[in-house]
Enzyme design. Structure first.
Site, mmCIF file in Angstrom:
data_model
loop_
_atom_site.group_PDB
_atom_site.id
_atom_site.type_symbol
_atom_site.label_atom_id
_atom_site.label_comp_id
_atom_site.label_asym_id
_atom_site.label_seq_id
_atom_site.Cartn_x
_atom_site.Cartn_y
_atom_site.Cartn_z
ATOM 1 N N TRP A 160 -3.880 -1.595 -1.326
ATOM 2 C CA TRP A 160 -3.631 -3.016 -2.194
ATOM 3 C C TRP A 160 -4.393 -3.992 -1.062
ATOM 4 C CZ3 TRP A 160 -3.361 -4.067 -6.989
ATOM 5 C CH2 TRP A 160 -2.913 -5.373 -7.457
ATOM 6 N N GLU A 178 5.951 -19.419 -22.450
ATOM 7 C CA GLU A 178 6.235 -18.060 -21.716
ATOM 8 C C GLU A 178 7.225 -17.367 -22.163
ATOM 9 O OE1 GLU A 178 4.028 -16.448 -20.252
ATOM 10 O OE2 GLU A 178 5.352 -14.971 -18.909
ATOM 11 N N ASN A 205 0.763 0.084 5.928
ATOM 12 C CA ASN A 205 1.125 -0.794 4.793
ATOM 13 C C ASN A 205 1.829 -1.851 5.642
ATOM 14 O OD1 ASN A 205 2.044 -2.023 2.656
ATOM 15 N ND2 ASN A 205 3.974 -0.699 2.440
ATOM 16 N N GLY A 206 1.415 -3.234 5.362
ATOM 17 C CA GLY A 206 1.966 -4.321 5.755
ATOM 18 C C GLY A 206 0.966 -5.428 6.314
ATOM 19 N N ARG A 227 1.854 1.387 -5.776
ATOM 20 C CA ARG A 227 1.930 0.502 -4.776
ATOM 21 C C ARG A 227 0.439 -0.092 -4.379
ATOM 22 N NH1 ARG A 227 6.627 0.859 -1.902
ATOM 23 N NH2 ARG A 227 5.542 0.149 -0.078
ATOM 24 N N CYS A 255 0.745 -1.213 -0.029
ATOM 25 C CA CYS A 255 0.023 0.109 -0.111
ATOM 26 C C CYS A 255 0.860 1.196 -0.146
ATOM 27 C CB CYS A 255 -0.667 -0.092 1.164
ATOM 28 S SG CYS A 255 -1.789 -1.437 1.384
ATOM 29 N N LYS A 258 -2.452 -3.642 -20.044
ATOM 30 C CA LYS A 258 -2.120 -4.609 -19.055
ATOM 31 C C LYS A 258 -3.475 -5.571 -18.680
ATOM 32 C CE LYS A 258 -0.117 -6.428 -15.346
ATOM 33 N NZ LYS A 258 1.050 -7.336 -15.883
ATOM 34 N N LYS A 301 7.154 -13.407 -23.606
ATOM 35 C CA LYS A 301 7.613 -12.322 -22.980
ATOM 36 C C LYS A 301 8.351 -11.469 -24.412
ATOM 37 C CE LYS A 301 6.117 -11.796 -20.011
ATOM 38 N NZ LYS A 301 4.972 -12.604 -20.027
ATOM 39 N N HIS A 311 8.975 -32.530 -36.426
ATOM 40 C CA HIS A 311 7.603 -32.538 -37.087
ATOM 41 C C HIS A 311 7.328 -31.369 -37.973
ATOM 42 C CE1 HIS A 311 6.682 -36.214 -35.082
ATOM 43 N NE2 HIS A 311 7.070 -35.771 -33.967
ATOM 44 N N GLU A 315 6.119 -9.896 -27.000
ATOM 45 C CA GLU A 315 5.230 -8.756 -26.506
ATOM 46 C C GLU A 315 6.054 -7.558 -26.095
ATOM 47 O OE1 GLU A 315 2.693 -9.346 -22.966
ATOM 48 O OE2 GLU A 315 4.362 -10.728 -22.055
HETATM 49 C C1 AGP Z 1 1.415 -11.482 -20.451
HETATM 50 O O1 AGP Z 1 2.705 -10.944 -20.219
HETATM 51 C C2 AGP Z 1 0.317 -10.567 -21.000
HETATM 52 N N1 AGP Z 1 0.348 -9.495 -20.155
HETATM 53 C C3 AGP Z 1 -0.906 -11.186 -21.244
HETATM 54 O O2 AGP Z 1 -0.893 -12.173 -21.762
HETATM 55 C C4 AGP Z 1 -1.639 -11.475 -19.918
HETATM 56 O O3 AGP Z 1 -1.190 -12.555 -19.321
HETATM 57 C C5 AGP Z 1 -3.241 -11.941 -20.399
HETATM 58 O O4 AGP Z 1 -3.697 -10.787 -20.920
HETATM 59 C C6 AGP Z 1 -4.077 -12.402 -19.336
HETATM 60 O O5 AGP Z 1 -4.243 -11.303 -18.258
HETATM 61 P P1 AGP Z 1 -4.938 -11.786 -16.740
HETATM 62 O O6 AGP Z 1 -3.953 -12.562 -16.224
HETATM 63 O O7 AGP Z 1 -4.866 -10.502 -16.163
HETATM 64 O O8 AGP Z 1 -5.942 -12.256 -17.055
#
Ligand code: AGP
Length: 614
Positions: A73, A487, A99-100, A27, A2, A609, A491, A510, A494
């Site tokens: 948070w 994954e 905060n904690g 935060r 927080c 996000k 990374k 294959h 994106e």
């Molecule tokens: C991952 O780095 C991306 N930001 C994106 O794939 C993300 O994981 C996806 O949109 C799912 O989001 P969520 O976990 O908030 O549901």
């Protein structure tokens, strides 16, 4: 996490408080509040962001040269106005922000209720301010002494600031495990307090960072620092040099890098208080409330998107490996439209950092309508998915600001590991010795992540410099490392905009092996496990076609280093826990390549996000 702020001095406090909270929203941002003292104690709190609080206050005449503020948070208690800080004591004369986590708040609350205290919120913080007042009334002591005695009874982590109607010239802050900075203002008797220096730096560059178990008492315009053992300390005054932007990111260049380096703590926080490797206790509400369902479960369906879908794939290996339950992992966006087969005795687990992803929410609705039991594994307390599920478990990764998910992924995998082990324990499909071995190893993971972060930075940066110009990457892994390969590729895609694909290593023959040539960098996760020799063969197949091999191997590996151009070593661990380590170098590799390519690491093009639309 927080954010907390406080002011005492000759000027009106309101603007500093509100602007300071906005600076600290990275935060936490699910609810906010302020308390101001101008004779009376006035408290304003609102669910939502600081802007929502500011809108609520509107153009009311907000007076007061002493004040405290908090942006939350949530960890205990839903995010709402009632649970927003500041919290008041029984009399209303004391206000506290925190905060904690106060781990023994339930015991303290029980004792206070017996003496007639009435609580208005579900938070651990409200217990503390009632305790301070109870001690002060009972001991007839100073506010400082009451705070000091109360903190000696607290178990947990805190950064707190207390405002007292009966002590208008006093402001008290204290810390243990959560940061608290005191700013020494330019005006006589002017002091600031905050979780970090971002709210303070535009007013003064003279700051003192409280140490654990220290209490800062500002009284009659003077700053005194004492410990909770009542030992006087001389505060060390720093002259701040770093920029505002850098402070928000904890001195890191980007939120993503900060969040990568937070993983020892976020992984620890995701299992803290939930396991005991001596008694083999795995303590999670969902495990207890659905024990019968778990014992008789025939199928689990895991749904998610992006990185959360990758965490779900790790979950598939974990649940099938430990709990011997068939698992299907579904892209939420596909699942919701393909008229899936769903049974009332299915368990559907939605994985989502934000808890707001539209496709995941819609897929979960489908499962709910079909009568399936639905769990959520989410990072944002009180978000839509946790509010609609029958149960689940929060990851405690703290706010993840970088669009590319890093600490949320490892926190999701950590929680899925706990659930899989808990299911296995209740279904009798895991021996005590194996369970103990995995739990003890999980407790060692934060230190091993720390070690990887320290040891691989240099080699990863060198690899990034060599390959930042390429147009394609391949990522290969098998078993638990197959989802990590996916994954790692995501990374890179994106944040650096380089095309990258993840594959099961054996799948190369294959078709995709046709892509291999001397221009193709191939990341292979080749840690020691039962299929290590098979991965070695896959590596040879790539080598024979002149692919540029970058290998993630177990410390001390001697075979791969003769074949791969680049080696990154990670500590040995349980095979099921390898994703928590093998993903770290891949996060750093994508980060450094993106920085070298001049990409906007924290806000990559075209991305958000939280994808709250289809
Ligand atoms: C991952 O780095 C991306 N930001 C994106 O794939 C993300 O994981 C996806 O949109 C799912 O989001 P969520 O976990 O908030 O549901």
């Amino acid at each position: 996490m927080c954010g907390i702020v406080a002011y005492i001095g000759p000027n009106q406090a309101y603007n500093f408080l509100i602007q300071g909270l906005k600076r600290l929203e990275y935060r936490g941002y699910d609810s906010a509040g302020i308390a101001l003292l101008d004779g009376d104690m006035k408290v304003y709190k609102e669910h939502g962001k600081v802007q929502d609080l500011e809108n609520k206050i509107g153009n009311q005449n907000i007076e007061g040269t002493k004040g405290i503020g908090h942006t939350r948070w949530a960890t205990h208690g839903e995010p709402n106005q009632k649970n927003a800080h500041p919290h008041l004591s029984q009399s209303g004369n004391l206000a506290v922000i925190h905060n904690g986590i106060i781990e023994n708040y339930a015991t303290l609350k029980e004792a206070l209720v017996k003496t007639g205290h009435v609580f208005k919120s579900d938070t651990d913080t409200e217990v503390l301010v009632h305790l301070i007042e109870e001690i002060r009334n009972h001991e007839k002591c100073s506010l400082f002494e009451a705070v000091r005695l109360a903190l000696n009874e607290v178990v947990g982590a805190y950064a707190i600031v207390i405002l007292s109607k009966n002590d208008p010239d006093v402001l008290i802050g204290a810390r243990k495990g959560s940061p608290l900075v005191v700013g020494i203002g330019e005006n006589p008797g002017e002091f600031f307090m905050a979780s970090d220096a971002t709210p303070i730096v535009e007013y003064t560059r003279k700051v003192s960072y409280l140490e654990d178990n220290e209490i800062a008492v500002i009284t009659n315009g003077e700053l005194i620092v004492k410990t909770i053992a009542n030992v006087k300390k001389t505060p060390f005054i720093h002259q701040l040099e770093i920029s505002l932007d850098a402070i928000e990111k904890g001195g890191y260049e980007h939120f993503m890098l900060k969040e990568i380096f937070e993983q020892p703590k976020s992984i620890h926080d995701s299992f803290r208080g939930r396991i005991d490797s001596n008694t083999l206790q795995i303590e999670m509400r969902s495990l207890n409330e659905f024990e019968n369902k778990i014992r008789n479960l025939k199928r689990i369906i895991i749904i998610g998107c992006g990185t959360s879908w990758h965490a779900g794939l790790v979950g598939e290996y974990l649940f099938e490996d430990f709990a011997r339950i068939p698992v299907e992992v579904e892209y939420a966006s596909e699942f919701r439209y393909r008229n899936p087969i769903l049974y009332a005795d299915d368990l559907v687990i939605a994985i989502s950092q934000s808890g707001e992803t539209a496709d995941t929410l819609a897929a979960l609705e489908l499962a709910k309508k079909a009568g399936a039991t639905i769990f959520g594994v989410c990072n944002v307390v009180g978000s839509s998915i946790p509010r609609m599920t029958d149960a689940g478990a929060y990851t405690h990764a703290g706010p993840e600001i970088g669009v590319a998910s890093t600490k949320a992924f490892t926190a999701q995998v950590t929680v899925l590991t706990l659930l899989a082990l808990g299911f296995a324990q209740r279904r009798g499909t895991i021996s005590d010795s194996k369970l103990r071995s995995v739990l003890q190893e999980l407790e060692r993971i934060p230190a091993k992540v720390e070690k990887v972060l320290k040891s691989c930075q240099e080699s990863v940066l060198a690899i990034a410099k060599e390959y930042s110009h390429v147009s394609n990457f391949l990522y290969l892994g098998r078993g638990y490392n197959f989802p990590v390969a996916l994954e790692g590729a995501l990374k890179l895609k994106e944040i650096s905009y380089i095309h990258a694909e993840g594959y099961p290593a054996a799948e190369m023959k294959h078709g995709p092996i046709a892509l291999i040539d001397a221009e193709m960098p191939v990341v292979v996760i080749a840690t020691q496990n039962e299929i290590y020799e098979k991965v070695l063969s896959n590596i040879q197949e790539v080598k024979a076609r002149k692919g540029r091999l970058i290998a993630i191997v177990t410390e001390g590996d001697t075979k791969v280093k003769d074949v791969a151009e680049h080696i990154i070593e990670i500590p040995e661990t349980e095979d099921a826990l390898v994703p928590l380590l093998s993903t770290i170098p891949l996060q750093l590799l994508s980060y450094h390549i993106a920085v070298l390519r001049g990409c906007n690491v924290d806000q990559p093009r075209n991305l958000a996000k939280s994808v709250t639309v289809e």
